[in-house]
Design an enzyme around this catalytic site. Structure first.
Site, PDB file in Angstrom:
ATOM      1  N   THR A  58       0.868  -1.165   0.000  1.00  6.63           N
ATOM      2  CA  THR A  58       0.000   0.000   0.000  1.00  6.63           C
ATOM      3  C   THR A  58       0.908   1.219   0.000  1.00  6.63           C
ATOM      4  OG1 THR A  58      -1.457  -1.230   1.495  1.00  6.63           O
ATOM      5  CG2 THR A  58      -1.915   1.102   1.221  1.00  6.63           C
TER       6      THR A  58
ATOM      7  N   ARG B 140     -11.830  -8.907  -3.866  1.00  7.15           N
ATOM      8  CA  ARG B 140     -11.283  -8.753  -2.516  1.00  7.15           C
ATOM      9  C   ARG B 140     -11.021  -7.287  -2.197  1.00  7.15           C
ATOM     10  NH1 ARG B 140      -6.141  -6.572  -0.449  1.00  7.15           N
ATOM     11  NH2 ARG B 140      -5.730  -7.605   1.547  1.00  7.15           N
ATOM     12  N   VAL B 141     -11.379  -6.859  -0.987  1.00  7.86           N
ATOM     13  CA  VAL B 141     -11.096  -5.512  -0.498  1.00  7.86           C
ATOM     14  C   VAL B 141     -10.291  -5.640   0.787  1.00  7.86           C
ATOM     15  CG1 VAL B 141     -12.068  -3.350   0.354  1.00  7.86           C
ATOM     16  CG2 VAL B 141     -13.213  -4.585  -1.508  1.00  7.86           C
ATOM     17  N   GLY B 142      -9.197  -4.919   0.875  1.00  2.37           N
ATOM     18  CA  GLY B 142      -8.350  -4.973   2.054  1.00  2.37           C
ATOM     19  C   GLY B 142      -8.561  -3.798   2.981  1.00  2.37           C
ATOM     20  N   ASP B 143      -7.572  -3.541   3.798  1.00  2.63           N
ATOM     21  CA  ASP B 143      -7.702  -2.526   4.837  1.00  2.63           C
ATOM     22  C   ASP B 143      -7.658  -1.099   4.323  1.00  2.63           C
ATOM     23  OD1 ASP B 143      -4.766  -3.308   4.471  1.00  2.63           O
ATOM     24  OD2 ASP B 143      -4.590  -1.438   5.596  1.00  2.63           O
TER      25      ASP B 143
ATOM     26  N   THR C  59      -0.050  -0.386   6.704  1.00  4.88           N
ATOM     27  CA  THR C  59       0.258  -1.128   5.486  1.00  4.88           C
ATOM     28  C   THR C  59       0.633  -2.554   5.872  1.00  4.88           C
ATOM     29  OG1 THR C  59       1.767  -1.326   3.594  1.00  4.88           O
ATOM     30  CG2 THR C  59       2.640  -0.263   5.558  1.00  4.88           C
ATOM     31  N   GLY C  60       0.260  -3.504   5.019  1.00 10.96           N
ATOM     32  CA  GLY C  60       0.556  -4.900   5.304  1.00 10.96           C
ATOM     33  C   GLY C  60      -0.535  -5.786   4.736  1.00 10.96           C
ATOM     34  N   VAL C  61      -0.744  -6.934   5.329  1.00  9.81           N
ATOM     35  CA  VAL C  61      -1.787  -7.858   4.886  1.00  9.81           C
ATOM     36  C   VAL C  61      -3.118  -7.404   5.489  1.00  9.81           C
ATOM     37  CG1 VAL C  61      -2.578 -10.243   4.859  1.00  9.81           C
ATOM     38  CG2 VAL C  61      -0.132  -9.735   4.729  1.00  9.81           C
TER      39      VAL C  61
END
Length: 303
Positions: free
Chosen positions: A185, A213-216, A235-237
């Site tokens: 990110t 898929r939607v992330g953080d 930022t990350g998984v």
């Protein structure tokens, strides 16, 4: 506000796990944010200006550098903005926008705070935002390199069972799962000279992931948060960050009176050390970053 330079702070990150050599891009983004801040005095304008620089730098997984989904043909991008003037918005799963962070900013002027997929892309067309560039050779090369280098027994996504991808696979193409993840990110946090805070972020998504898929990055309180005490970006998984509502949790530490650096470190400690994670933040007196891996950053402070 004028051009008078008063106290401000800018921190930019290029993604947890990204090479430190990419710091030049983050530093360039921070300088652009400073220029915008001196021009308008608006922390959100500055944060967006920083993210735009990284969306245009194909080394980063955002905007023009976004990773290809596992079908090797689709790109899905998320972005978000938030400040202490009441502006809040996010977009998710957009495919045909060159700079998703500009679309997120535009959503903040609508009656809504979150648009996704086709509807978000249609809004971009209505507003005349520039369409996404054709997929570049560098993106295809990165995709092929990922498939080749990461083949083996490494987990597809830290903490996620590969069999779940096999069970719920929703691409038209067959499952050929590379056992690793791209989850970068880009983001920026800013304290303006007037004391307002802002955060902006953008991502090309995660690989491997199911389509849609939607992330953080697009989820308030998880990948981003701004309040009267400061602004935080993660930022990350995303699947791990969301479970901890990481950005808002770290902001909660600030509410308890914890110094920024300690609050960021405590947030990092919530995530398994094998999962690349990074945080940046600004408060009224501090600007800092923290990660459990290498993470390129750019920072400018003026007291």
């Amino acid at each position: 506000m004028g051009n008078k330079e008063q106290g401000f702070a800018i921190v930019v990150h290029g993604g947890a796990g990204e090479p430190l050599e990419f710091a030049d891009g983050c530093e360039r983004a921070a300088r652009q944010a400073r220029s915008k801040l001196l021009e308008t005095g608006d922390a959100l304008d500055a944060a967006i200006a920083a993210v735009l620089v990284l969306e245009e730098d194909e080394r980063f997984n955002a905007g023009t550098g976004s990773v290809l989904c596992l079908d090797g043909a689709t790109i899905e991008m998320d972005a978000s903005i938030m400040d202490t003037r009441g502006r809040l918005a996010a977009v998710a799963g957009v495919r045909d926008v060159r700079n998703p962070v500009l679309l997120a900013r535009a959503v903040a002027d609508t009656p809504h705070v979150f648009l996704a997929g086709e509807g978000a892309d249609r809004l971009a067309r209505a507003l005349g935002l520039e369409r996404a560039q054709p997929i570049r050779a560098s993106q295809r090369d990165k995709h092929q390199k990922l498939l080749k280098e990461l083949a083996g027994s490494v987990p597809a996504m830290p903490g996620i069972d590969n069999r779940l991808f096999e069970r719920f696979w929703n691409y038209k193409t067959p499952l050929q799962l590379p056992p690793s993840a791209a989850h970068d990110t880009v983001g920026a946090v800013v304290r303006g000279p007037d004391g307002h805070f802002a955060v902006a972020g953008s991502t090309g998504g995660s690989a491997p992931s199911l389509l849609g898929r939607v992330g953080d990055t697009a989820i308030m309180g998880s990948g981003f948060y701004a309040g009267p005490l400061g602004a935080i970006a993660a930022t990350g998984v995303g699947e791990h960050i969301v479970r901890h509502m990481l950005a808002r949790t770290v902001y909660g530490y600030l509410e308890q009176g914890m110094p920024l650096q300690l609050a960021l470190q405590r947030g990092i400690d919530l995530i398994d050390r094998d999962v690349d994670t990074g945080l940046i933040g600004v408060t009224r007196t501090q600007a800092a970053s923290c990660s459990n891996t290498h993470m390129p950053i750019g920072k400018i402070e003026q007291q």
